[in-house]
Structure formats: C-alpha cells, structure tokens
Design a protein around this motif. Sequence first.
Motif, short mmCIF file in Angstrom:
data_model
loop_
_atom_site.label_atom_id
_atom_site.label_comp_id
_atom_site.label_asym_id
_atom_site.label_seq_id
_atom_site.Cartn_x
_atom_site.Cartn_y
_atom_site.Cartn_z
N VAL A 224 74.88 -3.78 23.33
CA VAL A 224 74.01 -2.65 23.05
C VAL A 224 74.15 -1.59 24.14
CG1 VAL A 224 71.61 -1.88 22.88
CG2 VAL A 224 72.36 -3.91 21.62
N ASP A 225 74.09 -2.03 25.39
CA ASP A 225 74.21 -1.09 26.52
C ASP A 225 75.53 -0.31 26.45
OD1 ASP A 225 71.81 -2.04 27.42
OD2 ASP A 225 72.62 -3.19 29.09
N MET A 226 76.62 -1.02 26.21
CA MET A 226 77.93 -0.37 26.19
C MET A 226 78.08 0.56 24.98
SD MET A 226 80.61 -3.21 27.67
CE MET A 226 79.96 -4.62 26.76
N ALA B 296 76.07 3.71 25.76
CA ALA B 296 76.77 4.51 26.76
C ALA B 296 77.95 5.25 26.14
CB ALA B 296 77.25 3.61 27.91
N GLY B 297 78.72 4.56 25.32
CA GLY B 297 79.86 5.21 24.66
C GLY B 297 79.42 6.29 23.70
N ALA B 298 78.31 6.05 22.99
CA ALA B 298 77.82 7.03 22.03
C ALA B 298 77.33 8.30 22.72
CB ALA B 298 76.69 6.43 21.18
N PHE B 299 76.69 8.15 23.88
CA PHE B 299 76.22 9.32 24.62
C PHE B 299 77.40 10.07 25.25
CE2 PHE B 299 72.01 7.80 23.98
CZ PHE B 299 71.16 8.87 24.25
N ASP B 300 78.42 9.34 25.67
CA ASP B 300 79.58 9.98 26.29
C ASP B 300 80.46 10.68 25.25
OD1 ASP B 300 78.84 9.21 28.81
OD2 ASP B 300 80.10 7.42 28.83
N GLU B 301 80.51 10.12 24.03
CA GLU B 301 81.36 10.69 22.98
C GLU B 301 80.55 10.81 21.68
OE1 GLU B 301 85.81 9.61 23.47
OE2 GLU B 301 84.71 7.73 23.77
N ARG B 302 79.50 11.59 21.75
CA ARG B 302 78.59 11.72 20.62
C ARG B 302 79.29 12.24 19.37
NH1 ARG B 302 73.18 11.70 20.75
NH2 ARG B 302 73.03 12.18 22.97
N GLU B 303 80.21 13.20 19.55
CA GLU B 303 80.90 13.78 18.40
C GLU B 303 81.76 12.74 17.69
OE1 GLU B 303 82.99 16.96 20.21
OE2 GLU B 303 81.24 18.29 20.33
N LEU B 304 82.45 11.90 18.45
CA LEU B 304 83.30 10.87 17.85
C LEU B 304 82.48 9.88 17.05
CD1 LEU B 304 86.07 9.49 17.54
CD2 LEU B 304 85.61 8.28 19.69
N TRP C 261 65.78 4.70 26.36
CA TRP C 261 64.88 4.53 25.22
C TRP C 261 65.64 4.08 23.99
CZ3 TRP C 261 60.91 9.18 25.17
CH2 TRP C 261 60.17 9.15 26.36
N VAL C 262 66.81 4.66 23.78
CA VAL C 262 67.61 4.28 22.62
C VAL C 262 68.01 2.81 22.71
CG1 VAL C 262 69.72 4.74 21.31
CG2 VAL C 262 68.46 6.64 22.35
N ILE C 263 68.36 2.37 23.92
CA ILE C 263 68.70 0.95 24.12
C ILE C 263 67.51 0.06 23.77
CG2 ILE C 263 69.17 -0.78 25.92
CD1 ILE C 263 70.94 1.39 27.28
N PRO D 8 75.23 11.66 33.73
CA PRO D 8 75.70 12.69 32.81
C PRO D 8 76.85 12.16 31.97
CG PRO D 8 76.51 13.11 35.02
CD PRO D 8 75.54 11.96 35.12
N PRO D 9 77.01 12.69 30.75
CA PRO D 9 78.14 12.28 29.92
C PRO D 9 79.46 12.52 30.64
CG PRO D 9 76.59 13.59 28.64
CD PRO D 9 76.15 13.67 30.07
#
Length: 420
Positions: A305-307, A310-318, A393-395, A213-214
């Motif tokens: 790419v992995d990192m 992961a960061g984009a999913f955790d902080e999608r708004e940013l 999938w995004v990765i 989970p984020p």
Amino acid sequence: MTPAAMPAPDPGARAVRRRPKNRRAQIAAVSAAEFAALGYHRVSMEDIATRLGISSTALYRHYPSKYALFAGELLRLGEVTVAAVSLPEVAADWPARRRLGYAIDGIIAETIFNRTTVGLARWEHRYLEEPDKRTVDEHFATALTELSALIGAVRPELPEHERRIRAVGVFSAVSCLGDHRVALAAKPLAVLLNQACWALVETDLPVSAQSPPPRAVEIPHTLKHELLLQHAVRLFYERGYPNVGVEDIAAAAGLPSVSAVYRYYRGKGDLLNAAFRRAADRMTAVIGPTLAESGTPAEALTKLVDMYVAGAFDERELIYVYFAEFGHVPDDERATLRVVQRLVVAEWAGLLAQVRPGLTTAAGHILVHAALGLVVDYGRVFGDTERICPRQWVIRLMEAVLFGPPAPGPSASLNACTSP
C-alpha cells in the motif's frame, strides 16, 4: 375452434416483428453498456443498432445521435446519485448513524443496480459538452455535499474538508464495481461494501506531516523514446486518448515532424500500450521483494500500500491513464494486460485472505479493487494538493478498506485528525 381444427401456419408467411413498447429504454440501456465497456469514442450508432438487431435508420428515429445517448445516460446517473443520498421526510427524527446508513445503503443499492454503466461517470464524463458537463458535475457535487453533511452529523469533530475526503472515499469504494466483473451475490456484496464505507467514515487519520515532494524526473533529450512517452501520458491525461494526435505528441516533445515519432513507436496506440506496460511492471516488480522481506502478510500488504501510494503521487498522470484509458489499448495487447492486472489483484487479495481469513476470494478481490481505486479518485477530485489530501491519509484510508473498521477502544480518540 379446437386445437386440432386450427389451420397450420403457412411456412411461407412473413413473421410479424412487433416493436417493443419500451424500445427507447432498451436502446438507452444497450448503448450505455457499450459505452461503459468500450468507451464513448469506440462505439458507433451502427454498433448499437447491430447489438439491438435493428437498422441504423430505426435507431435514429429514437435518438438523433450517439452523443444524445451518451449524455442522457450520464445525466441519468447524476440524478440517480442525488436521489440515493436524499432522505425521506420521516428521517428527520432518525439518529445520525441511521441517517448516514440510509444514504450509504442507497448509494450501494443504486450502484449495484447500475453496475454495468457506473464507470462512465468516472472515466468518460470529460467528453460531455460543457452545458451537460456542468449539470452532471452539479449533480455529483450536490450528492457529495449531502453525504459530507451526514458524515459530519455522525462525527462532528471532523473539519469540513476531512468530511468531504471521506465522502469521496465512500463514492469511490462503491463505484469500483464498474471497473471489474468479480461475481458476488447482491446481498453479501452490499454487506461487504457497507463495511468498507463505514470503515472509511470511522477510521482516524494521522496528524498531517510534511510529505516528500513528488519526484521530478528530468529525462535527457537524447532519450527520445522516454521523452515521447512522458509527453504522451501527460496529453492523454489532460485531453483523453481519443483527442490526442501523433502530431500533438511530436510537438510537445519538441520533435521536428510526426515521422520522427515513428522511429520509436508505431503510433499513439503503441505509446499508450507502453504506458500501460510501465504501470503494470511497476506494480508487479515490487511484489516479490516485498514478500521476501516481510515477516507477516499484514506487513507485506501494508508495504505494498505504501509503495503504491508513493508511486501514484509521484506519477499521478500515469496512474490515471492506467485506469481511464484501458478501453483504448490495442486489441492484441489488452488481453495480456488484463491478465497482468488480475495477477496483481490476486496477489494482494491472497495476502488479505491471510489477514482476514473469513473473506471469500471474490470479497477479497472486490476490496482490493476498491482500495486501489481510492488513489486515482482522490487524485481526480483533489489534484496535486497534498495540503488537502496528504498521502498519509490516503494510505490510512486504503488500509481501512482492506483491513476493515477499526476496533473500538479508548485509543480511538487519541488519534483524531487535525486540520493540515
């Protein structure tokens, strides 16, 4: 009368300026380029008139408002997108791959032709009035449905939602051209984007697994500057930077007055700049350690790419704000941030050049921009629903854009994606 007998022009005579026959089209093109470069809210009718070398009065004779110019361009882009994936009647007898190839070629050709304004459809269409927004959304939904069906004809084993994910990826990878100015001649550019699009179609995705989970980061109320930044980013994401006031940020953060914000930030521009700094710092900070602990360029790029995902999913708004609101960063900071952005892309592209030695520098930069843009576009279209578009999938799709189409072989069928 011979040239010698021609009377000399009167130096005091007034030059006659003829109005071009295509003045409306010229106005529309110049205003669209201004909107794309600076954002809808930062451009005025006076700016457009100055750029054209005409008076504001002359401009208003052709268009009643700035909004009319803005909406007109987005409606045109929507119609162009539908036309790009529409097949001619003779295509009914074509094989499935040729039909899909025709649509992909059409998307690429129209995007290259409209490169200076295509970014409007991604980042500024939320400022449309509701009737126009519905029309533009319907145009893009129609194009997406058409492309999904063509992908399904080539890969009938794919479930409907995965066809749509790949179709979104195709549009995203191509429309990245609107976010940068990397120079590459039209023909090799079209070939490069064509390969990236087919890689998105042909790559097999992993069986969906449970994603973490984020991260829910709870900020102590004592850290007012962090609390303000968090709420500012959320409001910029939801409403768009121009539609958020300092009083909105203060209220969201639970502060008693606007003056309390100014103890920590000079204004909302300072908050936006802080958000950009944070996003840029997180992208740059991981590069050095990743290179140090990786044995090969391919391994390093895969870890990055992995990192990033992961960061984009955790902080999608940013991440969304980082892409969408760059035009609103204060002028004195924009140049510095642009240098940081270019350095990050250059690091990724340098690794990619070692993995794919045949790529030119420009081609590598374009593929990196396309891969990075996938993440924000998947978030923009599918939101936080990982059941539909999991981060694994995004990765894999980012890797497909960067590393190219999968090598043919018997193992390809073993990795066929299943529905989540």
